[in-house]
Design an enzyme around this catalytic site. Structure first.
Site, short mmCIF file in Angstrom:
data_model
loop_
_atom_site.label_atom_id
_atom_site.label_comp_id
_atom_site.label_asym_id
_atom_site.label_seq_id
_atom_site.Cartn_x
_atom_site.Cartn_y
_atom_site.Cartn_z
N ASN A 70 39.72 28.30 38.52
CA ASN A 70 39.89 29.67 38.07
C ASN A 70 38.72 30.52 38.56
O ASN A 70 37.59 30.05 38.68
CB ASN A 70 40.05 29.76 36.54
N VAL A 71 39.05 31.75 38.91
CA VAL A 71 38.06 32.70 39.41
C VAL A 71 38.26 33.99 38.62
O VAL A 71 39.26 34.67 38.78
CB VAL A 71 38.24 32.97 40.92
N ASN A 73 37.14 37.84 36.96
CA ASN A 73 36.70 39.12 37.48
C ASN A 73 36.37 40.00 36.29
O ASN A 73 37.01 39.89 35.25
CB ASN A 73 37.83 39.73 38.32
N ALA A 74 35.39 40.88 36.45
CA ALA A 74 35.03 41.80 35.36
C ALA A 74 36.24 42.64 34.93
O ALA A 74 36.38 42.99 33.77
CB ALA A 74 33.88 42.70 35.78
N CYS A 81 44.04 32.14 38.22
CA CYS A 81 44.06 30.82 37.58
C CYS A 81 43.94 29.72 38.62
O CYS A 81 44.31 29.90 39.79
CB CYS A 81 45.36 30.64 36.80
N GLU A 83 45.67 26.95 38.94
CA GLU A 83 46.96 26.49 39.46
C GLU A 83 47.47 27.42 40.56
O GLU A 83 47.91 26.96 41.62
CB GLU A 83 48.00 26.43 38.32
N CYS A 118 51.32 31.06 35.42
CA CYS A 118 51.25 29.90 36.31
C CYS A 118 52.54 29.09 36.26
O CYS A 118 53.00 28.58 37.28
CB CYS A 118 50.07 29.01 35.95
#
Length: 170
Positions: A70-71, A73-74, A81, A83, A118
């Protein structure tokens, strides 16, 4: 520092293939390795807001493995996600059919489960492939995409007969 990054990249490429029979039924060893790769992918998670790490390892029909984490962001809705990250990597490399995906998190008391987005993203690529929900100790629960998203909407639904056929011109 740059050499350390390159070493990490080389290592991840080396573990990107699992030797398994061509069948969709995975051996216990393959499942164990796939879950392990999802746990390793989890270590790369960028989650400064939720502090909820997730990793995924996606197995293609020819036994190639694509990992994702998972990445965040503000701007929360711009996060990705694990997946969807793994599936997008595979699709960008030309893969459209999958055997299985393993998902890992830091939850000890329950198996991690993919979010609704997902599940729908997985469904785009079929409803009868395996999803392994895991715990940090390596235990896992096997499900199918169809079990995670019953009565789902998929690509084939777009071509079904409708009450009113709307012309393409507006």
């Amino acid at each position: 520092m740059e050499q350390a990054r390159m070493d990490k990249v080389k290592f991840s490429v080396e573990v990107m293939h699992i030797e398994d029979q061509g069948s969709r039924h995975l051996s216990p060893e393959t499942i164990k390795r796939l879950v392990h790769q999802s746990q390793e992918a989890k270590k790369q998670a960028y989650c400064p807001y939720s502090k909820f790490r997730v990793g995924a390892a996606l197995l293609t029909l020819d036994n190639r493995v694509f990992t994702g984490c998972n990445v965040e962001n503000a701007c929360y809705n711009l996060g990705v996600c694990a997946e969807r990250n793994a599936m997008s990597k595979a699709v960008s490399e030309g893969y459209r059919s999958f055997k299985a995906i393993a998902v890992a998190s830091d939850l000890n008391d329950q198996f991690i489960s993919p979010c609704g987005g997902c599940r729908q993203f997985m469904r785009e690529f079929g409803s009868n492939w395996e999803v392994y929900l895991s715990k940090p100790d390596g235990s896992c629960l096997k499900m199918t995409v169809d079990e995670l998203l019953p009565l789902s909407f998929g690509p084939e639904d777009l071509s079904m007969k409708k009450v009113i056929d709307i012309p393409n011109e507006y």
